[in-house]
Design a protein around this motif. Structure first.
Motif, mmCIF file in Angstrom:
data_model
loop_
_atom_site.group_PDB
_atom_site.id
_atom_site.type_symbol
_atom_site.label_atom_id
_atom_site.label_comp_id
_atom_site.label_asym_id
_atom_site.label_seq_id
_atom_site.Cartn_x
_atom_site.Cartn_y
_atom_site.Cartn_z
ATOM 1 N N GLU A 1 -16.727 -10.844 -138.384
ATOM 2 C CA GLU A 1 -16.615 -11.691 -137.199
ATOM 3 C C GLU A 1 -17.382 -11.088 -136.029
ATOM 4 O OE1 GLU A 1 -13.131 -13.936 -134.565
ATOM 5 O OE2 GLU A 1 -12.597 -12.628 -136.250
ATOM 6 N N GLN B 1 -23.926 -10.240 -151.596
ATOM 7 C CA GLN B 1 -23.415 -10.755 -150.328
ATOM 8 C C GLN B 1 -22.288 -9.869 -149.834
ATOM 9 O OE1 GLN B 1 -22.960 -15.071 -149.692
ATOM 10 N NE2 GLN B 1 -20.846 -14.715 -149.055
ATOM 11 N N ARG C 1 -17.997 -16.447 -137.559
ATOM 12 C CA ARG C 1 -17.842 -15.664 -138.788
ATOM 13 C C ARG C 1 -19.157 -15.713 -139.561
ATOM 14 N NH1 ARG C 1 -12.741 -14.361 -140.172
ATOM 15 N NH2 ARG C 1 -13.070 -14.582 -142.415
ATOM 16 N N PHE C 2 -19.544 -14.568 -140.129
ATOM 17 C CA PHE C 2 -20.880 -14.437 -140.709
ATOM 18 C C PHE C 2 -20.820 -13.609 -141.996
ATOM 19 C CE2 PHE C 2 -21.155 -14.970 -136.172
ATOM 20 C CZ PHE C 2 -22.194 -15.860 -135.987
ATOM 21 N N VAL C 3 -21.926 -13.631 -142.747
ATOM 22 C CA VAL C 3 -22.099 -12.769 -143.919
ATOM 23 C C VAL C 3 -23.536 -12.249 -143.928
ATOM 24 C CG1 VAL C 3 -20.381 -13.933 -145.359
ATOM 25 C CG2 VAL C 3 -22.762 -14.723 -145.400
ATOM 26 N N TYR D 1 -26.265 -14.729 -142.069
ATOM 27 C CA TYR D 1 -25.967 -16.162 -142.221
ATOM 28 C C TYR D 1 -24.593 -16.461 -141.627
ATOM 29 C CZ TYR D 1 -29.699 -16.266 -145.738
ATOM 30 O OH TYR D 1 -30.897 -16.166 -146.384
ATOM 31 N N ARG D 2 -24.403 -17.692 -141.201
ATOM 32 C CA ARG D 2 -23.069 -18.142 -140.837
ATOM 33 C C ARG D 2 -22.232 -18.310 -142.108
ATOM 34 N NH1 ARG D 2 -21.899 -19.148 -135.832
ATOM 35 N NH2 ARG D 2 -23.561 -19.478 -134.303
ATOM 36 N N GLU D 3 -20.953 -18.054 -142.018
ATOM 37 C CA GLU D 3 -20.052 -18.234 -143.153
ATOM 38 C C GLU D 3 -20.138 -19.685 -143.643
ATOM 39 O OE1 GLU D 3 -15.392 -17.230 -144.175
ATOM 40 O OE2 GLU D 3 -15.879 -18.141 -142.245
ATOM 41 N N GLY D 4 -20.231 -19.853 -144.947
ATOM 42 C CA GLY D 4 -20.289 -21.187 -145.532
ATOM 43 C C GLY D 4 -21.684 -21.754 -145.654
ATOM 44 N N ASP E 1 -18.803 -8.945 -147.450
ATOM 45 C CA ASP E 1 -17.594 -9.635 -147.037
ATOM 46 C C ASP E 1 -17.870 -10.370 -145.715
ATOM 47 O OD1 ASP E 1 -16.200 -8.628 -149.179
ATOM 48 O OD2 ASP E 1 -15.442 -6.886 -148.079
ATOM 49 N N THR E 2 -17.059 -11.348 -145.429
ATOM 50 C CA THR E 2 -17.187 -12.060 -144.146
ATOM 51 C C THR E 2 -16.777 -11.140 -143.011
ATOM 52 O OG1 THR E 2 -16.700 -14.159 -145.241
ATOM 53 C CG2 THR E 2 -16.452 -14.097 -142.851
#
Length: 881
Positions: free
Chosen positions: A666, A661, A645-647, A610-613, A663-664
């Motif tokens: 890049e 989940q 940035r992704f998770v 997923y994209r961050e956020g 950590d974030t």
């Protein structure tokens, strides 16, 4: 040249200073974080001693260190520890502390405690009463004389027979008291929850050392000191007081799956996995300054035979894993025993200790090797394993791994099997324990649907089912998460005759009508003692399990009420990324750990990108499944090739509820040097390898998702006669791609064609697809750069020396670079280290640094103008121990 660390004395006393002189090999990188530390004879770093930092990055130097922090020790050595390598690179000789030759154990009773008539000058007369005969009830406990010099006590050890238990089990604890300490019959041992006050213990869980044993053992029932799962330790106390003589490493009480706090196991043929996993505990305090030390010797002989080898930094998290190539540990002895210890910051004690592990040197074999997760499997639990195949063996999808009883010589008489469907040389799998077997078993690897075994595992045991108590249905626990299977055992009356038509079903606890049943299973094995698993009703509420004989609706047994609750997401799964940044051309690699506390994995569990956020779990980018239903595993998700940035998230059973989940991390921006064009990874490809490339479109070009990139014979002018192709789905101006190999020898080009039309706007240079050995191919392009090595193999830390010669037609620039790659690495972005051709020389000699962590087969490539197109490479060479 080898590195050295020399002291100016062999004896070191209080008030003195010691001078150390170091000389570090030129092959070892020296940096500001390098330090000199004092190490005890058992390998433990002396924390009170002032270490020395090599702030000036000197390869040769001298320092002077004070005595403070060494009082009470017998002897020490000094280590020069390289920050970059993380290991000692030089060690001094042993230095004795204090007046070593005069040190004697003081076994006298203090004269203040003796009648005057029994005292002579500094000695006790022969008619002295033995200390053990002095009645303790005649004086306060605090007045009982000490029979040893406190500074002379060496470290004692106390440890349980294993490090995770279930509540119905027995714990055997062993102790070996410090040398110089005389045990007393009122010395006592008790278990405590970690961090608990010693005075809080109940006497029901106390054992006394009544036989005054220097080495001994005792047995405790886990149920004696609490049904709660968590982290505990044993403490050995002196003579009816709360004065601690030694504390054990921690052990864990678990609900479902055995989970050792610290473990070493073989992950692959030449790789060790060191893992830590501490179950939740309100008194647990961890720090990023905590360390794990790898030591030689067994845990039973720590005070005598252990030697410090390596320190591993932790993250301060409750769980994690690190992997080490056996060769990188510098272990040269076949059969050497090692173990790991976890030390919390600021503590001298061992917080956790691993199992003993026996080193076997990685070597080429002609048979398959198996690595079992456990050599003791619980009744009804699946059998988890991994395997490594010989390098010359080519796996096929019809290769199979089968389960056999111990002693079975007929390969056709297997019990269960799985296929190597992914054709993996190194893989992992599980065999379902569907028939609830018990006894001793092993696994065999059999190639291509044949009955000839090429490898066999060690023997392991499946435990016999034991159900305590009266006939009934016993639940594994009181609460189950949604999606978690409902596990239970049953015990029927001895005079009952079970049938295959007996059935066991789940009901709401308030449901009185047995016709309104839920999911159910049959007692197909007609067992009086059995275990079963019913699918979760996936609806929160209170339920019971009922046993109903021979197709009828009259139940003869009912379980206690249990509860199905909403999924407890927090901490159920942890995801660990291999690194915090990924290049757009490399896949995202990671591993996961499931605690097993209230969650059981399924093959439809999935891990998604997923994209961050992003809060909507349906808006994923890529995903993979946990097809092996593994509690611990490694995974790889294809890179989308787009910066940002992704998770990663773990989602159970094809649902959209995340229970873990990462950590974030890049994904870096793709930078393609040079003018707009298509850049190939190299100028020639084997028939078996994919064609990898990058592209750079003009800045004013508007890419579309139906732009396509295709392979063509270099002489083909008609773009309608295309070969394999891909789309620019993410509309990238800068992108990377991979097209399947045409598997036909010849010269080819790659063309970029916009918006589904047949007009190309860019074309790559011509490249060759040839036989697997490109050196012998008639179609091999002439390389403009020749790289030659000074020898075919190197040792770790030895610089790799080579020469190059560049065709005079080539314009050489100072931004040309020469890089080290693993021999099987096709992606020029994934280099290990590099140097520049700073003098823009057509001919030259140079060395590439070797940091000591590289072992295997490698090659060197020449890449011009900071780009990633190789125009020359060396032959293959080896770095070996």
């Amino acid at each position: 040249m080898t590195s050295s660390l020399i002291t100016d004395r062999i004896n070191f006393q209080e008030g003195e200073k010691i001078t150390l002189t170091w000389d570090i090999s030129n092959s070892i990188p020296v940096c500001r974080g390098d330090k000199i530390v004092a190490v005890q004879s058992n390998g433990v770093i002396v924390k009170g001693f002032t270490s020395y930092l090599n702030k000036d990055c000197l390869t040769q130097g001298k320092c002077e260190l004070p005595f403070e922090g060494l009082k009470g020790l017998d002897q020490v050595r000094f280590h020069y520890i390289s920050q970059e390598l993380g290991i000692p690179v030089a060690t001094s000789s042993a230095v004795h502390i204090g007046a070593y030759e005069e040190k004697k154990l003081n076994m006298q009773m203090p004269t203040s405690m003796m009648p005057t008539s029994m005292i002579t000058t500094n000695t006790i007369t022969t008619n002295t009463m033995p200390t053990s005969m002095i009645p303790t009830n005649m004086m306060p406990t605090s007045m009982i004389p000490t029979t040893f010099d406190e500074e002379e006590i060496l470290e004692g050890i106390i440890y349980p027979n294993k490090f995770s238990f279930k509540t119905k089990e027995q714990v055997e604890v062993k102790w070996k008291l410090p040398k110089g300490y005389k045990p007393h019959s009122r010395d006592w041992i008790a278990p405590y929850e970690i961090g608990a006050d010693s005075r809080s213990n109940s006497s029901v869980s106390t054992v006394y050392n009544e036989s005054e044993l220097q080495e001994g053992k005792a047995t405790f029932a886990v149920s004696m000191f609490g049904e709660e799962k968590g982290i505990y330790e044993f403490r050995y106390f002196k003579n009816s007081t709360y004065d601690e003589i030694c504390i054990s490493p921690i052990f864990q009480i678990v609900a479902n799956r055995y989970t050792d706090p610290l473990s070493i196991r073989k992950a692959k043929r030449d790789t060790l996995q060191i893992s830590w996993c501490f179950l939740g505990n309100r008194n647990l305090e961890l720090s990023s300054d905590d360390v794990i030390e790898i030591c030689t010797g067994s845990i039973e002989d720590r005070d005598e035979k252990s030697n410090f080898m390596l320190t591993i930094d932790t993250t301060g998290s409750n769980r994690g894993s690190v992997y080490y190539k056996t060769g990188s540990l510098n272990i040269g002895t076949e059969g050497l025993i090692i173990h790991a210890v976890y030390r919390r910051s600021g503590e001298d004690r061992i917080f956790a200790i691993s199992n003993n592990y026996k080193i076997s040197q990685p070597s080429e074999t002609n048979h398959a090797e198996f690595y079992l997760r456990n050599d003791l499997v619980e009744y009804g639990e699946h059998i988890f394993f991994s395997w490594s195949l010989p390098s010359k063996f080519e796996p096929k999808k019809n290769d199979w791994i089968a389960l056999y009883r111990e002693g079975e010589n007929n390969n056709r008489t297997f019990l269960k099997y799985v296929y190597n469907t992914k054709q993996e040389s190194e893989g992992s799998g599980r065999i379902p324990n569907e028939k609830n077997w018990t006894g001793k078993f092993f696994l065999r690897y059999l190639p291509n649907s044949q009955y000839d075994s090429i490898g066999q595992s060690d023997t392991f045991e499946i435990q016999e089912l034991k159900v305590e108590g009266d006939p009934n249905i016993y639940m594994k626990k009181d609460k189950y998460n949604l999606n978690e299977p409902i596990k239970f055992t049953w015990k029927l009356p001895k005079n009952f005759q079970p049938k295959t038509t007996d059935w066991i079903s789940i009901y709401p606890s308030t449901e009185k009508d047995n016709h309104k049943y839920g999911k159910y299973i049959y007692n197909t094995q007609t067992t009086l003692l059995g275990c079963g698993e019913i699918p979760n009703p996936n609806k929160p509420g209170k339920y019971v399990i009922r046993y109903l004989p021979n197709y009828v609706y009259d139940s003869i047994m009912e379980s206690k009420v249990f509860e199905v609750i909403e999924l407890q997401a927090t901490g159920a799964v942890e995801l660990f990324l291999d690194k915090p940044e990924f290049h757009p051309t490399e896949n995202i690699t990671f591993n996961w750990v499931i605690s097993g506390e209230g969650f059981t994995p399924k093959k439809n569990d999935w891990i998604a990108l997923y994209r961050e956020g992003e809060n909507n779990n349906r808006t994923f980018l890529k995903y993979i499944y946990n097809t092996q239903e593994a509690f611990e595993g490694t995974g790889e998700i294809p890179n989308i090739g787009n910066k940002g940035r992704f998770v990663l998230r773990y989602l159970p059973n094809s649902q959209y509820v995340s229970i873990g989940q990462s950590d974030t991390f890049e994904i870096q921006e793709l930078k393609v040097e040079g003018d707009p064009n298509i850049y190939l990874q190299k100028a020639e490809f084997n028939l078996s390898e994919p064609i990898k490339f990058t592209w750079k479109l003009p800045k004013n070009f508007q890419p579309k998702a139906n732009d396509w990139i295709s392979i063509y014979p270099s002489t083909e002018k008609d773009n309608h006669k295309y070969g394999k192709y891909i789309y620019n789905k993410i509309k990238a101006l800068n992108g990377c791609g991979e097209i399947p190999n045409p598997k036909k020898q010849g010269k080819y080009v790659i063309r970029y064609l916009p918006n589904s039309v047949y007009t190309s706007i860019m074309e790559s240079q011509v490249f060759v697809v040839g036989e697997n050995t490109t050196e012998n191919s008639q179609l091999t392009l002439k390389k403009p750069v020749r790289i030659t090595l000074d020898k075919p193999d190197y040792t770790p830390l030895e610089p790799i020396t080579f020469a190059w010669s560049i065709s005079q037609e080539i314009q050489v620039q100072s931004t040309d670079w020469i890089a080290l790659y693993r021999s099987n690495e096709m992606n020029n972005h994934t280099y290990l280290t590099y140097i520049y051709n700073t003098n823009s020389s057509h001919n030259g000699n140079e060395s590439i640094p070797n940091n000591g962590s590289y072992v295997g087969e490698f090659l060197i490539r020449y890449l011009p103008k900071n780009g990633y197109n190789s125009i020359g490479e060396s032959g293959r060479f080896e770095i070996k121990m």
